[in-house]
Motif scaffolding. Structure first.
Motif, PDB file in Angstrom:
ATOM      1  N   GLY A  59       0.807  -1.211   0.000  1.00 49.93           N
ATOM      2  CA  GLY A  59       0.000   0.000   0.000  1.00 49.93           C
ATOM      3  C   GLY A  59       0.841   1.262   0.000  1.00 49.93           C
ATOM      4  N   VAL A  60       0.381   2.250  -0.738  1.00 50.67           N
ATOM      5  CA  VAL A  60       1.019   3.571  -0.763  1.00 50.67           C
ATOM      6  C   VAL A  60      -0.063   4.622  -0.554  1.00 50.67           C
ATOM      7  CG1 VAL A  60       2.374   5.238  -2.073  1.00 50.67           C
ATOM      8  CG2 VAL A  60       2.791   2.775  -2.375  1.00 50.67           C
ATOM      9  N   PRO A  91       4.378  -3.354   5.949  1.00 54.17           N
ATOM     10  CA  PRO A  91       4.424  -1.896   6.025  1.00 54.17           C
ATOM     11  C   PRO A  91       3.929  -1.239   4.756  1.00 54.17           C
ATOM     12  CG  PRO A  91       6.613  -2.750   5.620  1.00 54.17           C
ATOM     13  CD  PRO A  91       5.730  -3.950   5.877  1.00 54.17           C
ATOM     14  N   VAL A  92       3.660   0.059   4.855  1.00 56.19           N
ATOM     15  CA  VAL A  92       3.212   0.853   3.716  1.00 56.19           C
ATOM     16  C   VAL A  92       4.191   1.996   3.501  1.00 56.19           C
ATOM     17  CG1 VAL A  92       0.805   0.282   4.207  1.00 56.19           C
ATOM     18  CG2 VAL A  92       1.780   2.411   5.101  1.00 56.19           C
ATOM     19  N   ALA A  93       3.969   2.711   2.415  1.00 52.52           N
ATOM     20  CA  ALA A  93       4.735   3.921   2.120  1.00 52.52           C
ATOM     21  C   ALA A  93       3.800   5.109   2.111  1.00 52.52           C
ATOM     22  CB  ALA A  93       5.442   3.800   0.778  1.00 52.52           C
ATOM     23  N   VAL A  94       4.376   6.283   2.369  1.00 50.14           N
ATOM     24  CA  VAL A  94       3.616   7.532   2.318  1.00 50.14           C
ATOM     25  C   VAL A  94       4.407   8.518   1.471  1.00 50.14           C
ATOM     26  CG1 VAL A  94       2.546   9.385   3.637  1.00 50.14           C
ATOM     27  CG2 VAL A  94       2.701   7.104   4.628  1.00 50.14           C
ATOM     28  N   HIS A  98       3.621   7.231  12.831  1.00 44.77           N
ATOM     29  CA  HIS A  98       3.456   5.782  12.660  1.00 44.77           C
ATOM     30  C   HIS A  98       4.773   5.131  12.247  1.00 44.77           C
ATOM     31  CE1 HIS A  98      -0.974   5.877  12.944  1.00 44.77           C
ATOM     32  NE2 HIS A  98      -0.853   7.059  12.377  1.00 44.77           N
ATOM     33  N   PRO A  99       5.800   5.224  13.098  1.00 45.07           N
ATOM     34  CA  PRO A  99       7.106   4.677  12.708  1.00 45.07           C
ATOM     35  C   PRO A  99       7.097   3.164  12.512  1.00 45.07           C
ATOM     36  CG  PRO A  99       7.089   5.275  15.031  1.00 45.07           C
ATOM     37  CD  PRO A  99       5.833   5.832  14.440  1.00 45.07           C
ATOM     38  N   GLY A 100       6.199   2.465  13.156  1.00 48.37           N
ATOM     39  CA  GLY A 100       6.138   1.015  12.995  1.00 48.37           C
ATOM     40  C   GLY A 100       5.333   0.558  11.805  1.00 48.37           C
ATOM     41  N   ARG A 101       4.662   1.479  11.161  1.00 48.51           N
ATOM     42  CA  ARG A 101       3.767   1.133  10.054  1.00 48.51           C
ATOM     43  C   ARG A 101       4.270   1.655   8.713  1.00 48.51           C
ATOM     44  NH1 ARG A 101       0.937  -1.353   7.117  1.00 48.51           N
ATOM     45  NH2 ARG A 101      -1.284  -1.133   6.719  1.00 48.51           N
ATOM     46  N   VAL A 102       4.972   2.789   8.721  1.00 46.44           N
ATOM     47  CA  VAL A 102       5.433   3.429   7.490  1.00 46.44           C
ATOM     48  C   VAL A 102       6.907   3.116   7.279  1.00 46.44           C
ATOM     49  CG1 VAL A 102       5.767   5.612   6.285  1.00 46.44           C
ATOM     50  CG2 VAL A 102       3.718   5.255   7.683  1.00 46.44           C
ATOM     51  N   ALA A 103       7.206   2.409   6.186  1.00 45.08           N
ATOM     52  CA  ALA A 103       8.580   1.994   5.906  1.00 45.08           C
ATOM     53  C   ALA A 103       9.284   2.921   4.935  1.00 45.08           C
ATOM     54  CB  ALA A 103       8.590   0.577   5.364  1.00 45.08           C
ATOM     55  N   ALA A 104       8.517   3.720   4.182  1.00 39.42           N
ATOM     56  CA  ALA A 104       9.119   4.636   3.216  1.00 39.42           C
ATOM     57  C   ALA A 104       8.355   5.938   3.219  1.00 39.42           C
ATOM     58  CB  ALA A 104       9.109   4.028   1.809  1.00 39.42           C
ATOM     59  N   LEU A 105       9.100   7.037   3.138  1.00 43.32           N
ATOM     60  CA  LEU A 105       8.533   8.383   3.119  1.00 43.32           C
ATOM     61  C   LEU A 105       9.185   9.164   1.987  1.00 43.32           C
ATOM     62  CD1 LEU A 105       7.207  11.036   4.240  1.00 43.32           C
ATOM     63  CD2 LEU A 105       9.168  11.176   5.818  1.00 43.32           C
ATOM     64  N   ALA A 106       8.363   9.732   1.122  1.00 43.05           N
ATOM     65  CA  ALA A 106       8.885  10.594   0.062  1.00 43.05           C
ATOM     66  C   ALA A 106       8.047  11.863   0.008  1.00 43.05           C
ATOM     67  CB  ALA A 106       8.853   9.889  -1.290  1.00 43.05           C
ATOM     68  N   ALA A 107       8.707  12.984  -0.192  1.00 37.65           N
ATOM     69  CA  ALA A 107       8.003  14.265  -0.299  1.00 37.65           C
ATOM     70  C   ALA A 107       8.723  15.125  -1.313  1.00 37.65           C
ATOM     71  CB  ALA A 107       7.941  14.965   1.058  1.00 37.65           C
ATOM     72  N   PHE A 108       7.934  15.857  -2.105  1.00 38.47           N
ATOM     73  CA  PHE A 108       8.473  16.627  -3.218  1.00 38.47           C
ATOM     74  C   PHE A 108       7.953  18.061  -3.154  1.00 38.47           C
ATOM     75  CE2 PHE A 108       8.256  12.186  -4.259  1.00 38.47           C
ATOM     76  CZ  PHE A 108       9.529  11.931  -4.729  1.00 38.47           C
ATOM     77  N   HIS A 109       8.874  19.008  -3.361  1.00 34.68           N
ATOM     78  CA  HIS A 109       8.617  20.448  -3.222  1.00 34.68           C
ATOM     79  C   HIS A 109       7.662  20.698  -2.049  1.00 34.68           C
ATOM     80  CE1 HIS A 109       4.980  19.756  -5.788  1.00 34.68           C
ATOM     81  NE2 HIS A 109       5.793  19.150  -6.615  1.00 34.68           N
ATOM     82  N   GLU A 136      11.814  11.319  15.204  1.00 33.27           N
ATOM     83  CA  GLU A 136      10.883  10.211  15.420  1.00 33.27           C
ATOM     84  C   GLU A 136      10.741   9.313  14.191  1.00 33.27           C
ATOM     85  OE1 GLU A 136       9.558   9.727  18.450  1.00 33.27           O
ATOM     86  OE2 GLU A 136      10.735  11.491  19.038  1.00 33.27           O
ATOM     87  N   LEU A 137      11.363   9.684  13.095  1.00 32.25           N
ATOM     88  CA  LEU A 137      11.224   8.902  11.881  1.00 32.25           C
ATOM     89  C   LEU A 137      11.908   7.548  11.994  1.00 32.25           C
ATOM     90  CD1 LEU A 137      11.862  11.527   9.034  1.00 32.25           C
ATOM     91  CD2 LEU A 137       9.713  10.310   9.495  1.00 32.25           C
ATOM     92  N   ALA A 138      11.293   6.540  11.388  1.00 34.28           N
ATOM     93  CA  ALA A 138      11.929   5.237  11.242  1.00 34.28           C
ATOM     94  C   ALA A 138      11.961   4.803   9.780  1.00 34.28           C
ATOM     95  CB  ALA A 138      11.190   4.190  12.076  1.00 34.28           C
ATOM     96  N   ALA A 139      11.239   5.506   8.911  1.00 34.74           N
ATOM     97  CA  ALA A 139      11.138   5.154   7.500  1.00 34.74           C
ATOM     98  C   ALA A 139      12.392   5.562   6.737  1.00 34.74           C
ATOM     99  CB  ALA A 139       9.918   5.842   6.882  1.00 34.74           C
ATOM    100  N   GLU A 140      12.660   4.865   5.622  1.00 35.00           N
ATOM    101  CA  GLU A 140      13.647   5.348   4.673  1.00 35.00           C
ATOM    102  C   GLU A 140      13.041   6.551   3.950  1.00 35.00           C
ATOM    103  OE1 GLU A 140      16.401   3.986   0.863  1.00 35.00           O
ATOM    104  OE2 GLU A 140      15.299   2.454   1.996  1.00 35.00           O
ATOM    105  N   VAL A 141      13.845   7.565   3.692  1.00 40.13           N
ATOM    106  CA  VAL A 141      13.335   8.875   3.275  1.00 40.13           C
ATOM    107  C   VAL A 141      13.948   9.317   1.947  1.00 40.13           C
ATOM    108  CG1 VAL A 141      13.260  11.333   3.878  1.00 40.13           C
ATOM    109  CG2 VAL A 141      12.955   9.596   5.664  1.00 40.13           C
ATOM    110  N   HIS A 142      13.122   9.927   1.107  1.00 39.93           N
ATOM    111  CA  HIS A 142      13.626  10.768   0.022  1.00 39.93           C
ATOM    112  C   HIS A 142      12.861  12.074   0.021  1.00 39.93           C
ATOM    113  CE1 HIS A 142      15.296  12.340  -3.609  1.00 39.93           C
ATOM    114  NE2 HIS A 142      14.078  12.589  -4.059  1.00 39.93           N
ATOM    115  N   PHE A 143      13.598  13.185   0.052  1.00 43.22           N
ATOM    116  CA  PHE A 143      13.028  14.511  -0.096  1.00 43.22           C
ATOM    117  C   PHE A 143      13.607  15.132  -1.365  1.00 43.22           C
ATOM    118  CE2 PHE A 143      12.671  15.033   4.807  1.00 43.22           C
ATOM    119  CZ  PHE A 143      11.441  14.359   4.805  1.00 43.22           C
ATOM    120  N   GLY A 144      12.716  15.526  -2.279  1.00 50.18           N
ATOM    121  CA  GLY A 144      13.132  16.224  -3.488  1.00 50.18           C
ATOM    122  C   GLY A 144      12.675  17.662  -3.413  1.00 50.18           C
TER     123      GLY A 144
END
Length: 248
Positions: free
Chosen positions: A30-31, A124-127, A144-155, A168-176
């Motif tokens: 899920g995303v 887990p899911v991604a957001v 939701h550090p135990g539920r979200v495994a990936a986080l991406a955010a753009f502009h 508090e983050l536990a997810a792998e992250v990409h910020f563009g």
């Protein structure tokens, strides 16, 4: 590709949402995809379908649902500079009314909805999110550090709640980031906070971009930056969610 419009029961009513997923009868990671401030519209549906085609169940909620179904305000087919002042005059009160408390209340509901969907696999899911939706994505991942495994955010104003909050983050992250959204010094401080959180991350300024560079229905659109967005997002999801569809 299977697409559907949904009504998600919440504590405050029903949130309309768009979902896309492969039409094969299997289960997919899920995303949760938060739109930008202009909300759910054709370009967001197209992006959700593009992502779903790589093997994901993608849910795009109308986070302004308390004010009506999407589109909450009337939008032109193409959002040019001349239209923005009138549009933002309508949108800013809605954005300001969508408090952090409401964001987290809704995030609980959206994640529970994903968990219960028969098309969504266990795990887990991604957001991900765009513009103000990127901030909502950060708040969801932090809560939701135990539920979200990936986080991406753009502009997105990813540091709007303070950099300490990122601990508090536990997810792998990409910020563009758009080149016009933050300075190199701002980027350095943000990346220091991500490093201190101990998460895997990439966080970079996309060269030559302005705020809104992923949105093809605006004057800010940058095709090369959109490709870069996919080139960062898809491998991230593939790693974090263990899904072979993450390659492109």
């Amino acid at each position: 590709m299977h697409t559907e419009t949904l009504q998600i029961p919440t504590l405050d009513g029903h949130a309309d949402a768009f979902a896309a997923f492969p039409d094969s009868g299997e289960q997919y990671p899920g995303v949760l995809m938060y739109p930008d401030g202009f909300g759910v519209r054709p370009v967001l549906r197209e992006m959700a379908e593009e992502l779903a085609g790589h093997g994901y169940y993608v849910l795009v909620p109308n986070f302004f649902y308390r004010h009506g179904p999407a589109p909450v305000i009337e939008l032109p087919e193409h959002i040019g500079a001349d239209a923005r002042p009138a549009l933002f005059a309508q949108l800013m009160p809605l954005i300001e009314a969508h408090t952090a408390e409401l964001v987290l209340r809704d995030a609980d509901t959206y994640l529970e909805f994903l968990t219960d969907r028969p098309e969504v696999s266990a795990g887990p899911v991604a957001v991900t999110g765009y513009c103000i939706g990127g901030l909502l994505a950060v708040r969801t991942a932090v809560a939701h550090p135990g539920r979200v495994a990936a986080l991406a955010a753009f502009h997105a104003p990813v540091g709007a709640d303070g950099l300490d909050n990122l601990s508090e983050l536990a997810a792998e992250v990409h910020f563009g980031h758009a080149e016009t959204d933050l300075t190199p010094e701002d980027l350095r401080r943000l990346n220091q906070a991500l490093a201190a959180a101990g998460v895997e991350y990439t966080s970079e300024i996309y060269p030559g971009t302005v705020h809104g560079f992923t949105m093809s229905d605006t004057d800010d659109f940058d095709p090369a930056a959109l490709r870069r967005h996919w080139d960062r997002l898809l491998p991230l999801l593939g790693r974090a969610l263990g899904n072979g569809g993450g390659s492109r």
